[in-house]
Design a protein around this motif. Structure first.
Motif, PDB file in Angstrom:
ATOM      1  N   THR A 628       0.854  -1.169  -0.043  1.00  0.00           N
ATOM      2  CA  THR A 628       0.038  -0.072   0.070  1.00  0.00           C
ATOM      3  C   THR A 628       0.856   1.276   0.070  1.00  0.00           C
ATOM      4  O   THR A 628       1.962   1.324   0.624  1.00  0.00           O
ATOM      5  N   THR A 629       0.208   2.233  -0.703  1.00  0.00           N
ATOM      6  CA  THR A 629       1.081   3.573  -0.669  1.00  0.00           C
ATOM      7  C   THR A 629       0.267   4.819  -0.290  1.00  0.00           C
ATOM      8  O   THR A 629      -0.948   4.619  -0.916  1.00  0.00           O
ATOM      9  N   VAL A 630       0.478   5.634   0.338  1.00  0.00           N
ATOM     10  CA  VAL A 630      -0.112   7.052   0.659  1.00  0.00           C
ATOM     11  C   VAL A 630       0.779   7.966   0.050  1.00  0.00           C
ATOM     12  O   VAL A 630       1.946   8.333   0.352  1.00  0.00           O
ATOM     13  N   ARG A 631       0.254   8.789  -0.759  1.00  0.00           N
ATOM     14  CA  ARG A 631       0.776  10.129  -1.140  1.00  0.00           C
ATOM     15  C   ARG A 631      -0.077  11.160  -1.036  1.00  0.00           C
ATOM     16  O   ARG A 631      -1.334  11.302  -1.071  1.00  0.00           O
ATOM     17  N   THR A 632       0.519  12.315  -0.308  1.00  0.00           N
ATOM     18  CA  THR A 632      -0.257  13.584  -0.096  1.00  0.00           C
ATOM     19  C   THR A 632       0.600  14.758  -0.432  1.00  0.00           C
ATOM     20  O   THR A 632       1.908  14.666  -0.577  1.00  0.00           O
ATOM     21  N   ARG A 633      -0.292  15.855  -0.806  1.00  0.00           N
ATOM     22  CA  ARG A 633       0.199  17.066  -0.874  1.00  0.00           C
ATOM     23  C   ARG A 633      -0.543  18.303  -0.253  1.00  0.00           C
ATOM     24  O   ARG A 633      -1.897  18.119  -0.154  1.00  0.00           O
ATOM     25  N   ALA A 634       0.169  18.936   0.414  1.00  0.00           N
ATOM     26  CA  ALA A 634      -0.406  20.063   1.293  1.00  0.00           C
ATOM     27  C   ALA A 634       0.388  21.389   0.989  1.00  0.00           C
ATOM     28  O   ALA A 634       1.253  21.698   1.011  1.00  0.00           O
ATOM     29  N   GLU A 635      -0.761  22.544   0.670  1.00  0.00           N
ATOM     30  CA  GLU A 635      -0.230  23.691   0.123  1.00  0.00           C
ATOM     31  C   GLU A 635      -1.080  25.046   0.872  1.00  0.00           C
ATOM     32  O   GLU A 635      -2.224  24.566   1.173  1.00  0.00           O
ATOM     33  N   PHE A 643      -6.231  33.159   3.607  1.00  0.00           N
ATOM     34  CA  PHE A 643      -5.615  31.958   3.294  1.00  0.00           C
ATOM     35  C   PHE A 643      -6.138  30.868   2.351  1.00  0.00           C
ATOM     36  O   PHE A 643      -7.462  30.738   2.375  1.00  0.00           O
ATOM     37  N   HIS A 644      -5.419  30.463   1.522  1.00  0.00           N
ATOM     38  CA  HIS A 644      -5.826  29.535   0.659  1.00  0.00           C
ATOM     39  C   HIS A 644      -5.293  28.359   0.866  1.00  0.00           C
ATOM     40  O   HIS A 644      -4.002  28.175   0.843  1.00  0.00           O
ATOM     41  N   THR A 645      -5.999  27.150   1.046  1.00  0.00           N
ATOM     42  CA  THR A 645      -5.332  25.806   1.457  1.00  0.00           C
ATOM     43  C   THR A 645      -5.706  24.855   0.424  1.00  0.00           C
ATOM     44  O   THR A 645      -6.838  24.807  -0.217  1.00  0.00           O
ATOM     45  N   SER A 646      -4.822  23.996  -0.157  1.00  0.00           N
ATOM     46  CA  SER A 646      -5.127  22.887  -1.137  1.00  0.00           C
ATOM     47  C   SER A 646      -4.351  21.688  -0.679  1.00  0.00           C
ATOM     48  O   SER A 646      -3.186  21.483  -0.428  1.00  0.00           O
ATOM     49  N   ASP A 647      -5.159  20.657  -0.551  1.00  0.00           N
ATOM     50  CA  ASP A 647      -4.764  19.352   0.057  1.00  0.00           C
ATOM     51  C   ASP A 647      -5.019  18.252  -0.820  1.00  0.00           C
ATOM     52  O   ASP A 647      -6.301  18.235  -1.648  1.00  0.00           O
ATOM     53  N   GLU A 648      -4.295  17.281  -1.011  1.00  0.00           N
ATOM     54  CA  GLU A 648      -4.692  16.093  -1.755  1.00  0.00           C
ATOM     55  C   GLU A 648      -4.042  14.766  -1.272  1.00  0.00           C
ATOM     56  O   GLU A 648      -3.041  14.707  -0.707  1.00  0.00           O
ATOM     57  N   VAL A 649      -4.835  13.815  -1.251  1.00  0.00           N
ATOM     58  CA  VAL A 649      -4.507  12.267  -1.057  1.00  0.00           C
ATOM     59  C   VAL A 649      -4.695  11.294  -1.932  1.00  0.00           C
ATOM     60  O   VAL A 649      -5.822  11.183  -2.501  1.00  0.00           O
ATOM     61  N   VAL A 650      -4.006  10.553  -2.109  1.00  0.00           N
ATOM     62  CA  VAL A 650      -3.935   9.348  -3.164  1.00  0.00           C
ATOM     63  C   VAL A 650      -3.314   8.160  -2.486  1.00  0.00           C
ATOM     64  O   VAL A 650      -2.240   8.108  -2.045  1.00  0.00           O
ATOM     65  N   CYS A 651      -4.210   7.252  -2.309  1.00  0.00           N
ATOM     66  CA  CYS A 651      -3.818   5.886  -1.605  1.00  0.00           C
ATOM     67  C   CYS A 651      -4.100   4.787  -2.832  1.00  0.00           C
ATOM     68  O   CYS A 651      -5.135   4.749  -3.575  1.00  0.00           O
ATOM     69  N   THR A 652      -3.019   3.960  -2.741  1.00  0.00           N
ATOM     70  CA  THR A 652      -2.882   2.900  -3.563  1.00  0.00           C
ATOM     71  C   THR A 652      -2.912   1.465  -2.835  1.00  0.00           C
ATOM     72  O   THR A 652      -2.260   1.472  -2.053  1.00  0.00           O
ATOM     73  N   ALA A 653      -3.373   0.385  -3.407  1.00  0.00           N
ATOM     74  CA  ALA A 653      -3.361  -0.897  -3.050  1.00  0.00           C
ATOM     75  C   ALA A 653      -2.889  -1.730  -4.065  1.00  0.00           C
ATOM     76  O   ALA A 653      -3.620  -1.894  -5.302  1.00  0.00           O
ATOM     77  N   GLY A 654      -1.477  -2.217  -4.184  1.00  0.00           N
ATOM     78  CA  GLY A 654      -0.904  -2.560  -5.342  1.00  0.00           C
ATOM     79  C   GLY A 654      -1.136  -1.873  -6.472  1.00  0.00           C
ATOM     80  O   GLY A 654      -0.502  -0.551  -6.090  1.00  0.00           O
ATOM     81  N   GLU A 656      -3.792  -0.474  -7.747  1.00  0.00           N
ATOM     82  CA  GLU A 656      -4.982   0.138  -7.845  1.00  0.00           C
ATOM     83  C   GLU A 656      -5.218   1.330  -6.957  1.00  0.00           C
ATOM     84  O   GLU A 656      -4.687   1.295  -5.814  1.00  0.00           O
ATOM     85  N   VAL A 657      -5.683   2.439  -7.442  1.00  0.00           N
ATOM     86  CA  VAL A 657      -5.962   3.647  -6.736  1.00  0.00           C
ATOM     87  C   VAL A 657      -7.270   3.536  -5.925  1.00  0.00           C
ATOM     88  O   VAL A 657      -8.305   3.346  -6.633  1.00  0.00           O
ATOM     89  N   VAL A 658      -7.054   3.363  -4.782  1.00  0.00           N
ATOM     90  CA  VAL A 658      -8.224   3.034  -3.749  1.00  0.00           C
ATOM     91  C   VAL A 658      -9.137   4.185  -3.312  1.00  0.00           C
ATOM     92  O   VAL A 658     -10.128   4.312  -2.963  1.00  0.00           O
ATOM     93  N   PHE A 659      -8.180   5.365  -3.349  1.00  0.00           N
ATOM     94  CA  PHE A 659      -8.806   6.542  -2.874  1.00  0.00           C
ATOM     95  C   PHE A 659      -8.245   7.878  -3.543  1.00  0.00           C
ATOM     96  O   PHE A 659      -6.907   7.766  -3.489  1.00  0.00           O
ATOM     97  N   HIS A 660      -8.682   8.912  -3.775  1.00  0.00           N
ATOM     98  CA  HIS A 660      -8.251  10.001  -4.201  1.00  0.00           C
ATOM     99  C   HIS A 660      -9.022  10.918  -4.146  1.00  0.00           C
ATOM    100  O   HIS A 660     -10.342  11.195  -4.317  1.00  0.00           O
ATOM    101  N   ARG A 661      -8.608  12.024  -3.209  1.00  0.00           N
ATOM    102  CA  ARG A 661      -9.464  13.318  -2.957  1.00  0.00           C
ATOM    103  C   ARG A 661      -8.591  14.655  -2.681  1.00  0.00           C
ATOM    104  O   ARG A 661      -7.494  14.551  -2.192  1.00  0.00           O
TER     105      ARG A 661
END
Length: 672
Positions: A628-635, A643-654, A656-661
């Motif tokens: 499994t892998t978790v990748r995040t970006r926060a600005e 203030f302007h905030t921008s956040d992203e989460v991408v999670c994979t299992a093998g 397969e992308v199982v979550f992206h928001r």
């Protein structure tokens, strides 16, 4: 470091599930002495994943406590690690209520004699204090390390009423990555994926809430035991380090709690347990010292710990600027009360003509890390460049001068704009001109009448402002100079205010530096044993079995890099917080972590400030074909009003992308 074997007791450990009233099961690991008699329990309760992330640290202390006659228990809060439930806000009412239930559950176990203690560092220390303030009957004693009693002004959110750009951003980004990690199928079984997806759907970036409360309002008062120290009924041993941002909590606790149930220790340390031997030292026999506390308050044994001085504090010697210090020379002193009868306030009047303080916006690039943890680039380098961007006032030291406590400044300020900040740094200047940072403080001018309100400055008005700097124990030697450096910017620690490039005028006449000067003494009889721990967990660092690594780790990079674009007038600070690389655990788990923080600003434009953090975390069990892998970006960026905030989460299992928001949010600048 001494590895203790054998212990007075043989030990065993088990992983258990602790039931909560709503049916949620919290994952726990219990180390116990092999004895027929029930024993007291001591609890460490936090979200940082007991089966992997804190396992090496846990292995140094929980078996040690069990070997000395205690049931030592480590629990993950709900929604984290292998505990059931959904994650919530940091230190939420639900988290604290769950903690009370855990204390009561421990007290009711047949192997527990009904008496419970709590300990922890950082988050675990925060929870120990807050749960103690809820006063569950079995909780008799607490050891809190590098923790805060004030979440607004002495945590990772605000300082002097100003937004803590570096750590509000960095820690919110870190927690976004951490909370997005999956439970471990080795411990929760085939349901790990469903648990993970339910958690991910509940994730909300902490930064939304933290930036949504820019003054000390009810949100922060809920999480701060400073609001009512009297609510704490348990005996409290408060421990901190001068190179950790939370050490002032120790000073407040020994001042406000009854002397018959509190003691404080402040050493030279960073944000670490004091027995780990990480810079700066010297380390102490912390586990032995806490055992005295537990034996006194959980077993009723007179260990003499309550005859120790109310506060034991380390006064460090002067030293050349250095971004890492293996050992800070100095001495221990004992204070019978706090405020101490040995400390006298000495006022130094500022001299000279009125001076315009108009610091370039990149002032602060040499501030060092907000929460040092013992890395090579954590501490501030030579401050001469920062001093040149500030207004400086110097005072000679005819004899050695010991400072112990919180310095204070009273400054007469004229501002032509309605918003801004004043930053004060105290430096030790050697005969060769080198400048070593001693301590610092900040005031958001709109918070000058209190952190619970916003009062804009009347343009053109002259007012006296006063604020404290962070506490310190430091000895200025004869021949050195005490330098007070005042600036109008401190990036990336402090988020700049709109219009702050105008600076302010400082009038030395009527302005003062007030130092808490401690009486010198020939010697002290305060001493600690040498550090001692249980045997380390066999975690190895290297590469994953399949050679996987984030692309960002293909080439080594500096821990802290400052880049100046001369033509654009832009400054960029890149920080590798050194969270891990790849670690392989004895049970076969592989964890790879990589993070990079970037802070950018134009030297003339406070509205150009922007932050970014990128995280990659891989959890891999080759034997289970689990990957499994978790990748995040926060600005964070800003304009004059928001203030302007921008956040992203991408999670994979093998594969397969199982979550992206992604989250995009605009938050009004009410005080920050």
């Amino acid at each position: 470091m001494r590895i203790r074997t054998p212990f007075p007791y043989e030990t065993t450990h088990d992983d258990v599930r602790i039931p909560l009233p709503d049916g949620t099961l919290l994952y726990a690991r219990v180390w116990r002495p092999l004895t027929q008699e029930p024993v007291p329990a001591i609890l460490e309760y936090l979200p940082y994943r007991l089966t992997d992330w804190t396992a090496p640290r846990d292995g140094q202390r929980h078996p040690w406590y069990a070997g000395h006659g205690y049931a030592s228990v480590r629990v993950d809060v709900r929604g984290h690690g292998n505990s059931e439930g959904l994650p919530g806000d940091a230190y939420s009412a639900a988290e604290l209520a769950d903690g009370v239930e855990v204390v009561d559950w421990l007290a009711a176990q047949p192997w527990c004699d009904g008496r419970v203690g709590m300990f922890g560092i950082s988050w675990g220390g925060f929870d120990a204090l807050r749960i103690a303030a809820l006063a569950p009957e079995p909780l008799k004693a607490v050891v809190t390390v590098c923790a805060t009693d004030d979440r607004y002004d002495n945590d990772v959110h605000y300082l002097g009423g100003s937004v803590l750009a570096a750590d509000m951003h960095a820690w919110a980004a870190t927690m976004l990555a951490y909370v997005s990690r999956p439970p471990d199928p080795l411990h929760v079984g085939d349901g790990w994926r469903e648990m993970w997806l339910a958690r991910l759907e509940a994730v909300e970036p902490f930064v939304h809430t933290w930036l949504g409360h820019q003054t000390r309002d009810g949100y922060w008062r809920h999480g701060s035991v400073r609001e009512d120290h009297d609510a704490i009924g348990a005996a409290v041993l408060a421990v901190g380090g001068w190179h950790d941002p939370y050490h002032d909590t120790v000073l407040r606790l020994v001042e406000h709690l009854p002397a018959d149930r509190v003691r404080g220790i402040v050493g030279p340390w960073s944000h670490q347990y004091p027995d780990r031997g990480l810079p700066p030292g010297p380390a102490i026999g912390f586990l032995q010292e806490t055992l005295r506390w537990w034996d006194q308050h959980l077993k009723g044994v007179d260990t003499g710990v309550m005859r120790e001085p109310l506060l034991r504090a380390y006064i460090g010697d002067s030293h050349p600027p250095a971004t890492v210090l293996d050992t800070l020379p100095g001495r221990w002193v004992g204070e019978p009360a706090w405020p101490s009868p040995h400390v006298t306030t000495v006022a130094y009047g500022l001299q000279g003509a009125p001076v315009l303080v108009r610091s370039p916006q990149h002032t602060g690039v040499d501030a060092g890390r907000f929460r040092p943890v013992g890395n090579d680039a954590d501490l501030p380098p030579d401050q001469r460049e920062e001093d040149a961007r500030s207004a400086c006032f110097e005072f000679a030291t005819g004899e050695e001068t010991w400072v112990l406590g919180r310095p204070r400044v009273r400054l007469r300020v004229t501002s032509e704009v309605s918003r801004g900040q004043v930053v004060a740094r105290l430096c030790d200047v050697a005969p060769d001109g080198s400048s070593t940072l001693v301590t610092r403080g900040v005031l958001n001018l709109s918070a000058r009448h209190g952190q619970d309100r916003t009062v804009p400055w009347e343009p053109g008005a002259t007012q006296e402002v006063a604020f404290e700097l962070n506490g310190i124990g430091h000895a200025f030697p004869p021949g050195h100079r005490i330098r007070l450096a005042v600036s109008s910017a401190y990036w990336p620690w402090i988020w700049p205010q709109p219009g702050s490039q105008a600076g302010f005028t400082l009038e030395p006449a009527g302005s003062f530096l007030e130092l808490p000067v401690r009486a010198r003494e020939a010697a002290s009889d305060i001493a600690f044993e040498e550090p001692e721990q249980s045997g380390p967990l066999d975690v190895t660092r290297g590469v994953a079995a399949d050679g996987w690594s984030p692309a960002t780790l293909d080439e080594p990079r500096p821990e802290r890099l400052v880049v100046r674009d001369v033509a654009k007038g832009e400054w960029r600070l890149e920080v590798d917080p050194r969270y891990g690389g790849t670690r392989v655990y004895p049970d076969g788990l592989e964890i790879t972590e990589d993070a990079l923080e970037t802070y950018t600003i134009d030297e003339q434009d406070p509205l150009s400030a922007r932050t970014r953090s990128d995280w990659t975390i891989r959890l891999h069990r080759p034997e289970l074909a689990w990957d499994t892998t978790v990748r995040t970006r926060a600005e964070i960026t800003c304009d004059r009003t928001d203030f302007h905030t921008s956040d992203e989460v991408v999670c994979t299992a093998g594969d397969e992308v199982v979550f992206h928001r992604t989250w995009e949010k605009r938050i009004p600048r009410t005080a920050g």
